[in-house]
Design a protein around this motif. Structure first.
Motif, PDB file in Angstrom:
ATOM      1  N   ASN A   9       0.851  -1.184   0.000  1.00 14.82           N
ATOM      2  CA  ASN A   9       0.000   0.000   0.000  1.00 14.82           C
ATOM      3  C   ASN A   9       0.889   1.238   0.000  1.00 14.82           C
ATOM      4  O   ASN A   9       2.113   1.133  -0.083  1.00 14.82           O
ATOM      5  CB  ASN A   9      -0.959  -0.009   1.197  1.00 14.82           C
ATOM      6  N   TYR A  60       0.234  -0.647  -7.704  1.00 14.40           N
ATOM      7  CA  TYR A  60      -0.372  -1.097  -6.449  1.00 14.40           C
ATOM      8  C   TYR A  60      -1.454  -2.162  -6.628  1.00 14.40           C
ATOM      9  O   TYR A  60      -1.786  -2.873  -5.677  1.00 14.40           O
ATOM     10  CB  TYR A  60      -0.955   0.097  -5.687  1.00 14.40           C
ATOM     11  N   GLY A  81      -3.106  -3.306   3.982  1.00 14.92           N
ATOM     12  CA  GLY A  81      -3.727  -2.039   4.379  1.00 14.92           C
ATOM     13  C   GLY A  81      -5.206  -2.028   4.035  1.00 14.92           C
ATOM     14  O   GLY A  81      -5.901  -3.023   4.216  1.00 14.92           O
ATOM     15  N   PHE A  84      -6.988  -0.727  -2.621  1.00 14.86           N
ATOM     16  CA  PHE A  84      -6.136  -1.493  -3.526  1.00 14.86           C
ATOM     17  C   PHE A  84      -6.459  -2.988  -3.469  1.00 14.86           C
ATOM     18  O   PHE A  84      -7.562  -3.389  -3.781  1.00 14.86           O
ATOM     19  CB  PHE A  84      -4.661  -1.204  -3.246  1.00 14.86           C
ATOM     20  N   SER A  86      -6.568  -5.021  -0.814  1.00 13.94           N
ATOM     21  CA  SER A  86      -6.860  -5.504   0.541  1.00 13.94           C
ATOM     22  C   SER A  86      -8.000  -6.515   0.602  1.00 13.94           C
ATOM     23  O   SER A  86      -8.045  -7.341   1.507  1.00 13.94           O
ATOM     24  CB  SER A  86      -7.179  -4.320   1.463  1.00 13.94           C
TER      25      SER A  86
END
Length: 448
Positions: A9, A60, A81, A84, A86
């Protein structure tokens, strides 16, 4: 414990994770795009590796590049994080293939709870209250209209794989339904590459209440109380508070039990958030589960004394939760203001540019999570949030006073920010009296 973690991230959340890792004695690897090479998380990590150009789909969001960076640096785990990748089950799957620990839930949990229609079915089976609406998702506007007529207008059209307010529309009558459904469907296809939609009853004047949960691999699941995230603009949160000041102990207990029931229904492991709508009659309804750390997690940390990033890491490593539900005590009140680089006078238009002067507020009960510094150039490529100002007070009144003082201290020049907008909210009589709901900003602040 892990020896090295790669943070997949950028910005403030990457820096937040790096700080937690340093305190745990864990080495960190930062990844960055070309345009982010001067970001603070790059300088604060033990190692840093470029993973592509500014376009997030080539950096990312590129799983191959992320995994390659982890392998090159001998990272044992990846922390995603929020945003993106996650909540991307493919990343979890690829991590397993390469014997890398994903600091988050299994792909099964992400798939089941990430698809809102599937999550809804799961909650109904588990006996968790849900908003009346579609039993399954669809791309057919006529089929969706039948559901809307059954549950009666107003209704909310939602993307099955949605988030962040995209692919979402409120519809007040039959005449505008088809057009709004097709618009939301196209938006969902563009944002998530998935145009499956569903319809649910629109709850008028609700509060958006979410419960933070932690669950380990040994069947221990606890909640850390609630956050009131009702202050939103276009379904994006602006200010968050913990706890919800109108919450009585019996209602908190009922909602907390439902949150635990929701997590246990899928044998969830990691940190997660169960989100509800609370109507003016204290009826509550499950709306979704976020299978990641939330932007607003610091307010929960300030009222419970727990470091949620460290808890995530310990759970991923296989450790048992060291706290039980009986150990969780809510202390005081916390408020978070999201500081964005945007021009509120020009319809909140993003305001990238170079920060000239910067003064960060301090004092008792004041925390700022941010990656910015004087001379830092905010790129135009990513989300406009540049930091979070969080305060703690012994009660809501003190927290509001402290936040007003902290905002007054904050100086950021060279770009436009929403700091004055936050001050306007905190001065509003209805906000001070806690007479808020999810439409508060549009009715009380923005429309005036």
């Amino acid at each position: 414990m892990f020896k090295k973690i790669l943070i997949a991230n950028r910005g403030e959340i990457a820096l937040r994770i790096i700080r937690a890792c340093k305190e745990m004695g864990i080495e960190t690897v930062a990844v960055y795009s070309d345009i982010d090479r001067d970001s603070l998380h790059v300088h604060m990590a033990d190692e840093a590796i470029c993973i592509g150009p500014a376009n997030s789909s080539k950096s990312y969001l590129d799983i191959k590049n992320i995994i390659t960076a982890a392998l090159i640096t001998n990272s044992e785990a990846i922390h995603p994080g929020y945003g993106f990748l996650s909540e991307n089950p493919k990343l979890v799957e690829v991590c397993k293939m390469h014997d890398i620990t994903f600091i988050g839930p299994d792909e099964e949990h992400i798939n089941k709870m990430g698809n809102k229609s599937e999550a809804r079915k799961t909650m109904i089976e588990a006996g968790v209250p849900v908003v009346p609406g579609s039993e399954s998702s669809t791309t057919d506007s006529s089929e969706a209209l039948k559901v809307a007529k059954e549950i009666k207008f107003p209704v909310m059209i939602k993307a099955a794989s949605g988030g962040g307010g995209r692919g979402m529309r409120i519809v007040y009558n039959e005449e505008e339904f088809i057009e709004k459904f097709d618009t939301a469907k196209a938006e969902a296809k563009s944002a998530f590459n998935d145009d499956l939609m569903y319809v649910e009853k629109f709850i008028e004047e609700p509060r958006h209440i979410e419960f933070q949960i932690l669950a380990d691999k040994y069947g221990n699941t606890i909640h850390l109380g609630e956050r009131d995230c009702s202050l939103q603009r276009r379904n994006q949160k602006v200010i968050e508070e913990a706890p919800c000041s109108i919450m009585k102990d019996d209602l908190r207990s009922k909602m907390g039990e439902s949150a635990l029931k929701a997590a246990k229904a899928v044998n969830y492991v990691s940190a997660g958030t169960i989100e509800f709508l609370l109507d003016k009659y204290n009826n509550f309804y499950f709306i979704e589960m976020n299978t990641r750390i939330q932007v607003e997690h610091p307010v929960t940390e300030l009222i419970t004394g727990l470091d949620l990033i460290k808890e995530q890491i310990r759970i991923a490593y296989g450790e048992k939760l060291e706290v039980s539900q009986d150990n969780i005590k809510i202390n005081g009140h916390a408020i978070e203001c999201r500081i964005n680089a945007e021009d509120t006078d020009k319809n909140f238009r993003p305001s990238p540019g170079t920060i000239e002067d910067l003064l960060i507020p301090g004092g008792y009960g004041t925390r700022i999570d941010s990656h910015i510094y004087s001379g830092y150039k905010i790129p135009p490529t990513y989300d406009s949030m540049i930091g979070k100002l969080i305060v703690w007070g012994s009660n809501r009144e003190e927290a509001i006073s402290r936040m007003k003082r902290a905002l007054d201290e904050t100086i950021i020049t060279g770009i436009h920010t929403n700091i004055e907008f936050h001050k306007q909210i905190l001065e509003n009589e209805s906000f001070v009296k806690n007479k808020i709901d999810t439409s508060f900003l549009e009715k009380e602040i923005i429309s005036r």
